[in-house]
Design a protein around this motif. Structure first.
Motif, short mmCIF file in Angstrom:
data_model
loop_
_atom_site.label_atom_id
_atom_site.label_comp_id
_atom_site.label_asym_id
_atom_site.label_seq_id
_atom_site.Cartn_x
_atom_site.Cartn_y
_atom_site.Cartn_z
N LEU A 187 -4.53 6.23 4.24
CA LEU A 187 -5.03 7.44 4.90
C LEU A 187 -5.12 7.16 6.40
CD1 LEU A 187 -7.93 8.37 2.43
CD2 LEU A 187 -5.66 9.43 2.56
N PRO A 188 -3.99 7.16 7.09
CA PRO A 188 -3.97 6.74 8.50
C PRO A 188 -4.85 7.59 9.40
CG PRO A 188 -1.87 7.71 7.84
CD PRO A 188 -2.64 7.49 6.60
N GLU A 189 -5.11 8.84 9.03
CA GLU A 189 -5.96 9.71 9.83
C GLU A 189 -7.35 9.87 9.21
OE1 GLU A 189 -4.83 10.68 12.72
OE2 GLU A 189 -2.89 9.74 12.27
N GLY A 190 -7.67 9.03 8.24
CA GLY A 190 -8.92 9.20 7.54
C GLY A 190 -8.81 10.28 6.48
N MET A 191 -9.95 10.78 6.02
CA MET A 191 -9.93 11.84 5.02
C MET A 191 -9.22 13.06 5.60
SD MET A 191 -10.85 12.41 1.89
CE MET A 191 -12.23 11.33 1.49
N PRO A 192 -8.25 13.64 4.88
CA PRO A 192 -7.48 14.77 5.43
C PRO A 192 -8.39 15.92 5.87
CG PRO A 192 -6.43 13.93 3.45
CD PRO A 192 -7.75 13.21 3.57
N ASP A 193 -8.03 16.54 7.01
CA ASP A 193 -8.83 17.63 7.57
C ASP A 193 -8.96 18.80 6.61
OD1 ASP A 193 -9.27 16.25 9.91
OD2 ASP A 193 -7.62 17.20 11.01
N VAL A 194 -7.92 19.06 5.82
CA VAL A 194 -7.97 20.18 4.89
C VAL A 194 -9.14 20.01 3.92
CG1 VAL A 194 -6.80 21.25 2.91
CG2 VAL A 194 -5.55 20.82 5.03
N MET A 250 0.84 -1.18 0.00
CA MET A 250 0.00 0.00 0.00
C MET A 250 0.89 1.24 0.00
SD MET A 250 -1.36 -0.22 3.94
CE MET A 250 -1.64 -1.98 3.81
N SER A 251 0.36 2.33 -0.48
CA SER A 251 1.14 3.54 -0.62
C SER A 251 0.63 4.61 0.30
CB SER A 251 1.08 4.03 -2.07
OG SER A 251 -0.24 4.31 -2.41
N ASP A 252 1.52 5.59 0.60
CA ASP A 252 1.11 6.75 1.35
C ASP A 252 0.39 7.72 0.44
OD1 ASP A 252 4.22 6.59 3.11
OD2 ASP A 252 2.27 5.80 3.70
N VAL A 253 -0.22 8.77 1.05
CA VAL A 253 -0.81 9.80 0.22
C VAL A 253 0.27 10.30 -0.72
CG1 VAL A 253 -1.87 12.06 0.24
CG2 VAL A 253 -2.42 10.44 2.04
N PRO A 254 0.01 10.34 -2.03
CA PRO A 254 1.06 10.58 -3.02
C PRO A 254 1.71 11.94 -2.85
CG PRO A 254 -1.10 10.75 -4.02
CD PRO A 254 -1.31 10.20 -2.65
N ARG A 255 3.04 11.98 -3.01
CA ARG A 255 3.80 13.20 -2.84
C ARG A 255 4.73 13.48 -4.01
NH1 ARG A 255 3.38 14.86 2.42
NH2 ARG A 255 2.47 13.35 3.85
N SER A 256 4.50 12.85 -5.16
CA SER A 256 5.44 12.99 -6.26
C SER A 256 4.84 13.55 -7.52
CB SER A 256 6.07 11.62 -6.57
OG SER A 256 5.07 10.71 -6.96
N SER A 257 3.53 13.83 -7.57
CA SER A 257 2.91 14.32 -8.79
C SER A 257 3.20 15.80 -8.97
CB SER A 257 1.40 14.10 -8.74
OG SER A 257 1.09 12.76 -8.56
N SER A 258 3.37 16.20 -10.21
CA SER A 258 3.66 17.60 -10.50
C SER A 258 2.42 18.44 -10.26
CB SER A 258 4.08 17.76 -11.96
OG SER A 258 2.99 17.50 -12.82
N ARG A 259 2.62 19.75 -10.08
CA ARG A 259 1.50 20.65 -9.84
C ARG A 259 0.61 20.73 -11.07
NH1 ARG A 259 2.10 23.89 -5.38
NH2 ARG A 259 0.87 25.59 -6.26
N TYR A 304 -2.66 15.69 -2.25
CA TYR A 304 -4.07 15.34 -2.40
C TYR A 304 -4.49 15.03 -3.82
CZ TYR A 304 -3.82 17.79 2.07
OH TYR A 304 -3.45 18.20 3.32
N VAL A 305 -3.56 15.04 -4.76
CA VAL A 305 -3.97 14.92 -6.16
C VAL A 305 -4.72 13.62 -6.45
CG1 VAL A 305 -1.66 14.08 -6.80
CG2 VAL A 305 -3.18 14.96 -8.55
#
Length: 438
Positions: free
Chosen positions: A306-313, A1-10, A399-400
């Motif tokens: 999503l260890p904390e569920g849907m992100p608060d933001v 399983m993967s973490d919330v993605p952090r590598s996609s371009s803007r 969040y993408v």
């Protein structure tokens, strides 16, 4: 399983995200001029010509290209009718013409992945494939305890095939550029590729599926097949019967389509709370409406942790938008990194999120192609304010994929033309969205 993605371009984030007009412009832009929104720069004839070329390119591709085709397929509902049918045909061709592995090649893969004595684990194994997946094929078999199972076998060389097909798909970029200024199809493909590469090792998929299966075990509405065995290139799971959501959309009764829409919404919004994960590959082929009325969910290779569920933001933004607290919404979007280039005002922030939160405003909402087509047409009109506003916003890298999943799910609801108790489902699993902001 993967973490919330952090590598996609803007840029990829902007294309993959909310609202639906942004997410769908890669396909929706094909027909926006045909909807009467021409400003004289493009013609209907040009749209027809580009569409024909796009369909031709899609029809030539196989193997890894299915992954991209599946991702695009959920936005077909937003295309004008004149383009939707040939687009569906092109995507169907990708699936139907994937050449199956011959039985002796399948056995060699199983020898390598499950050991030379793998036949002892099965009472029966069908060497002919029953279905094609994006990077492999599925065989029906009977496990040693008598259970019917699905055996997913990855094509040898799938990694290189994926890379080759994606290089071919970059040809779509020049074809769509005249119709969609500012849309970087290459960035979309690259973002999907980064996700697809993680799916090449079936052991990660097996781990995610086990978590989902455990969380939904015994659920009267949602069923996730259990995992019996896995290796890097082979995955054995319980067999599941049912019609894909694509089949339900095309042939199902009104009651079946409404039920499928309700179950799909239930699964997507309950998963972050129940599983602390999100299914990351939503397209009609991965969801089945079973004979007993349950929704069967398949293919967990791109699941998001999503260890904390849907992100608060995200929940806070939706809460402010529903409460029409536009000034606070814009401030939050600034602080969270949602505002990119250009100036925007509070009304722009509300308009940007409006198409996504609209289904949450009433007890029931009817999702249909006409609604999605209107959204895509407005956000695809280069002369309109919404288009300029959309280009002023972006999505934080974190969040993408969450946005892409939610947008794709709404695309499937529009394909089903389902009426669903969307508000009730969201309120059940994310009640904080409906509380008054402090």
């Amino acid at each position: 399983m993967s973490d919330v993605p952090r590598s996609s371009s803007r840029r990829a984030a902007r294309l993959a995200g909310l609202p639906l007009g942004i997410a769908g412009r890669a396909v929706g832009g094909l027909g926006r001029r045909a909807l009467g929104r021409s400003d004289g720069e493009f013609s209907e004839e040009l749209a027809d010509h580009a569409a024909e070329q796009v369909f031709a390119v899609l029809g030539e591709l196989k193997g890894g290209a299915m992954k991209v085709g599946q991702a695009l397929s959920v936005f077909e509902a937003g295309m004008p009718d004149r383009y939707a049918e040939p687009f569906r045909e092109a995507l169907t061709k990708l699936q139907a013409e994937a050449p199956p592995l011959p039985p002796d090649e399948v056995e060699r893969v199983l020898d390598t992945q499950l050991g030379l004595r793998w036949r002892e684990r099965f009472e029966d194994f069908d060497g002919e494939a029953t279905a094609a997946a994006s990077i492999g094929q599925v065989h029906r078999a009977r496990w040693s305890d008598g259970r019917q199972v699905a055996v997913k076998v990855q094509y040898p060389g799938a990694d290189e095939a994926l890379r080759s097909d994606l290089r071919q798909l970059r040809r779509l970029g020049p074809l769509l550029r005249p119709l969609n200024p500012g849309t970087d199809v290459k960035a979309v493909i690259d973002e999907l590729y980064a996700s697809a590469v993680s799916e090449l090792d079936y052991r990660g998929e097996a781990d995610s599926q086990r978590v989902f299966a455990g969380a939904f075990r015994g659920d009267p509405r949602i069923h996730v097949p259990g995992v019996l065995a896995s290796s890097p290139r082979v995955l054995v799971t319980e067999w599941a019967e049912g019609r894909t959501l694509g089949q339900v959309a095309a042939e199902g009764t009104r009651e079946e389509r409404d039920r499928a829409g309700m179950l799909l919404s239930e699964f997507q919004f309950s998963s972050p709370a129940r599983v602390r994960m999100m299914h990351g590959d939503p397209h009609p082929g991965n969801f089945l409406l079973a004979p007993d009325g349950r929704m069967v969910v398949l293919d967990f290779g791109a699941s998001l942790s999503l260890p904390e569920g849907m992100p608060d933001v995200l929940t806070s933004m939706m809460r402010l938008a529903l409460a029409e607290r536009s000034d606070e919404l814009l401030a939050m979007m600034h602080s969270a990194g949602y505002v990119g280039r250009g100036g925007v005002d509070p009304d722009d922030a509300m308009a940007f999120l409006g198409p996504f939160i609209e289904p949450m405003r009433a007890p029931e909402f009817h999702f249909d192609r006409a609604w999605m087509q209107r959204i895509m047409a407005v956000y695809g009109d280069v002369s309109g304010r919404e288009f300029r506003t959309a280009r002023a916003f972006t999505l934080p890298r974190d969040y993408v994929l969450i946005h892409r999943v939610l947008s794709a799910s709404v695309g499937m609801l529009c394909q089903l033309e389902a009426t669903a108790p969307y508000q009730e489902i969201v309120r059940t699993w994310m009640p904080e969205i409906f509380t008054d902001p402090a």
